[in-house]
Design an enzyme around this catalytic site. Structure first.
Site, short mmCIF file in Angstrom:
data_model
loop_
_atom_site.label_atom_id
_atom_site.label_comp_id
_atom_site.label_asym_id
_atom_site.label_seq_id
_atom_site.Cartn_x
_atom_site.Cartn_y
_atom_site.Cartn_z
N GLU A 166 -1.74 4.93 -6.99
CA GLU A 166 -0.71 5.75 -6.37
C GLU A 166 0.44 4.89 -5.88
O GLU A 166 1.59 5.30 -5.90
CB GLU A 166 -1.30 6.56 -5.20
N ASP A 208 -5.73 2.53 -3.31
CA ASP A 208 -4.91 1.34 -3.51
C ASP A 208 -3.87 1.21 -2.40
O ASP A 208 -3.50 2.19 -1.76
CB ASP A 208 -4.25 1.35 -4.89
#
Length: 150
Positions: free
Chosen positions: A136, A72
């Protein structure tokens, strides 16, 4: 990009071209599943709520080495303000530009390529795994924490 030939530059570019803004994966982990399965890894879907997480493992014995990473990225903001488009993964003057190129899609591509080259020339003694999360850069509630509970 062929999913069987994990060249680190090509794999980084393919990952950067997936606009995987937390928590949306947009194909980044599917790409890794293709590559890792071609290298003999088993992929385990550890998706929790709206976050895509994948655990890959090859071998079952010890010692066990696990790489951790995330696909991400934070939102790019106004894309018109970028000198180089955030999801084009273009190379200019020998540098690859794009969202996630250094944090952390490029890192994932490098350790996948290194594993592929190692496994071409060595017998695996023990096991190797990768835990890849899509959470994250966000709240980090349904990523690593939930995958480790699994």
């Amino acid at each position: 990009m062929s999913c069987c030939a994990p060249d680190p530059i090509e794999l980084t570019q393919a990952l950067v071209r997936c606009p995987s803004i937390t928590p949306y994966d947009v194909g980044a982990q599917d790409l890794l599943i293709c590559v890792m399965e071609s290298l003999g890894f088993t992929a385990y879907d550890v998706t929790r709520n709206d976050v895509r997480n994948t655990f890959f493992r090859r071998g079952t014995a010890g010692p066990h080495l696990c790489f951790f990473g995330h696909t991400d990225v934070v939102p790019p903001g106004e894309e018109d303000s970028w000198t180089y488009p955030p999801f084009n993964a273009e190379i200019y003057d020998g540098k690859l530009y794009g969202r996630g190129a250094s944090d952390m899609k490029g890192g994932i591509a490098c350790f996948v390529a290194a594993l592929a080259r190692y496994l071409e020339h060595h017998e695996l003694k023990g096991s190797i795994s990768l835990l890849i999360t899509g959470d994250e850069e966000g709240d980090a509630i349904n990523g690593t924490v939930r995958a480790l509970e699994w």
